[in-house]
Design an enzyme around this catalytic site. Structure first.
Site, PDB file in Angstrom:
ATOM      1  N   ASN A 145      84.224  25.291 117.301  1.00 32.34           N
ATOM      2  CA  ASN A 145      84.843  25.528 118.612  1.00 32.34           C
ATOM      3  C   ASN A 145      86.194  26.227 118.500  1.00 32.34           C
ATOM      4  OD1 ASN A 145      86.266  23.368 117.581  1.00 32.34           O
ATOM      5  ND2 ASN A 145      85.782  21.953 119.244  1.00 32.34           N
ATOM      6  N   ARG A 169      97.676  19.346 118.670  1.00 33.46           N
ATOM      7  CA  ARG A 169      97.728  17.897 118.834  1.00 33.46           C
ATOM      8  C   ARG A 169      98.985  17.546 119.627  1.00 33.46           C
ATOM      9  NH1 ARG A 169      93.242  18.312 117.978  1.00 33.46           N
ATOM     10  NH2 ARG A 169      91.890  17.284 116.459  1.00 33.46           N
ATOM     11  N   GLN A 191      95.210   9.746 123.430  1.00 32.61           N
ATOM     12  CA  GLN A 191      94.126  10.310 124.221  1.00 32.61           C
ATOM     13  C   GLN A 191      93.054   9.246 124.431  1.00 32.61           C
ATOM     14  OE1 GLN A 191      94.489  15.067 123.442  1.00 32.61           O
ATOM     15  NE2 GLN A 191      92.764  14.056 122.531  1.00 32.61           N
ATOM     16  N   HIS A 239      91.745  17.114 127.431  1.00 32.99           N
ATOM     17  CA  HIS A 239      91.429  17.817 126.188  1.00 32.99           C
ATOM     18  C   HIS A 239      90.051  18.473 126.297  1.00 32.99           C
ATOM     19  CE1 HIS A 239      91.707  17.682 121.488  1.00 32.99           C
ATOM     20  NE2 HIS A 239      91.447  18.895 121.965  1.00 32.99           N
TER      21      HIS A 239
END
Length: 386
Positions: free
Chosen positions: A148, A286, A315, A334
């Site tokens: 990705n 991050r 998260q 995210h």
């Protein structure tokens, strides 16, 4: 028989499966560096373009695993000692987790996971695993390198344009029935001619630079290992020895470096103060690379003209996280690396790694982070154990 514990984000609130906007997605046969896309054996347990990254999607793994006698547990409840994840962890042989909804494999959790042999990231980025503890236990850590990367690079370009052109507030004016042109354009600029810099120019960072070049910006980068001279010439790149040197000259700074102890809160008050007043900061790497409150203060004071990204810490982010309400931000959950296109690749890669691991074949080196107690493959180039 192996027990595979898979942690995925919850299903859509509107129900599963969703009604898809498109009937198909393009077929990608190789990545920009020539690396082959995932090549699992047999039939995929899903149609590319389907939502497989949520609980009901199960990454399409159930047909293969159950046909071979393995147990698959899929859940989203991952936080706290009484979570479903912690209840199943002690006898799990494999743990699968996504960076978008990470099940943090801490040293304490690894100590409880007596059967754990493989920690597998569905996607890229394995910093939710305590790599030092995993290495000490001989646990293999793997991820689907490059699956990705382009998805994230596209998100960076979108975020840069959205912030600089003041797109999001202008869109809201339109939604509310307004026509406040002066209010909208008072924070809108052309990106042409700006200095764009990326901190780390690995697969994602380099893909970002390539996609930014047609906008006629001046491109800068810094990282531990300098890029080959032919790439520097091709993109007309300016190399900086340190992040501090880069941020002083760039109008837009993109963070693409891994998270390890030495990079936590790298962008604190001191670093942000080195940036040009009115610079933009983009972070799809991050959340913990940035000091949360320093970012808020910089936006409120005007030191930063905008902050955008899709990574938070922790998260999922709590409802009262100040990045949700700070001014001039372009935050999303995210999502950058979890488009339906990306899911097709990282789900296929997850299946490939499981097949190799469970059937006793070597895992591709580019997928490896920890192997036989040491950093290996991509891990050796991207992570540190201290």
């Amino acid at each position: 028989m192996a027990k595979i514990l898979c942690v995925l984000y919850p299903d859509p609130k509107t129900g599963y499966p969703p009604k898809y906007a498109r009937d198909e997605i393009p077929v990608i046969r190789s990545y920009p560096d020539g690396q082959a896309v995932p090549t699992p054996t047999g039939t995929l347990g899903f149609k590319p373009g389907e939502l497989v990254g949520c609980v009901s999607g199960e990454l399409g793994l159930r047909p293969y695993l159950e046909a071979h006698g393995h147990e698959l547990i899929v859940l989203s409840d991952k936080d706290g000692a009484s979570s479903e994840f912690d209840r199943h962890l002690p006898d799990a042989d494999v743990v699968i987790s996504q960076p978008f909804w990470p099940a943090y494999l801490t040293e304490e959790r690894i100590a409880k996971a007596k059967n754990l042999k493989l920690a597998l990231t569905a996607g890229i980025g394995s910093d939710h695993v305590d790599l030092k503890a995993a290495a000490a236990r001989g646990i293999t850590v793997a991820e689907e390198t490059f699956s990705n990367s382009i998805s994230v690079a596209e998100h960076v370009v979108m975020t840069a344009l959205s912030l600089v052109r003041n797109y999001l507030p202008s869109h809201e004016v339109s939604n509310r029935g307004g026509w406040n042109i002066a209010d909208c354009v008072s924070r809108s600029y052309d990106i042409e001619g700006m200095n764009f810099g990326t901190i780390a120019a690995g697969r994602i960072g380099l893909a970002v630079l390539r996609r930014m070049k047609p906008f006629d910006v001046h491109l800068h980068y810094t990282q531990r290992h300098r890029l080959p001279s032919d790439i520097e010439r091709e993109l007309n790149l300016t190399f900086h020895e340190t992040p501090e040197a880069l941020v002083k000259v760039c109008d837009i700074v993109n963070l693409q470096l891994p998270l390890y102890p030495s990079t936590v809160n790298m962008f604190d008050e001191k670093m942000i103060a080195l940036m040009k007043r009115g610079a933009y900061l983009i972070n799809t790497a991050r959340g913990a690379l940035c000091d949360r409150d320093a970012v808020v203060r910089a936006l409120e004071s005007g030191q930063l003209a905008g902050y955008g990204g899709d990574v938070w810490f922790p998260q999922p982010a709590p409802a009262d996280h100040p990045w949700r309400t700070m001014p001039n931000q372009g935050m999303t959950p995210h999502i950058s690396g979890s488009s339906l296109s990306a899911q097709a690749r990282y789900a296929a890669g997850t299946l490939e790694i499981l097949q190799d691991f469970l059937e006793g074949r070597p895992i591709r080196p580019e997928y490896l982070i920890i192997d036989r107690g040491n950093l290996a493959g991509t891990g050796a180039a991207s992570y540190k154990l201290a």
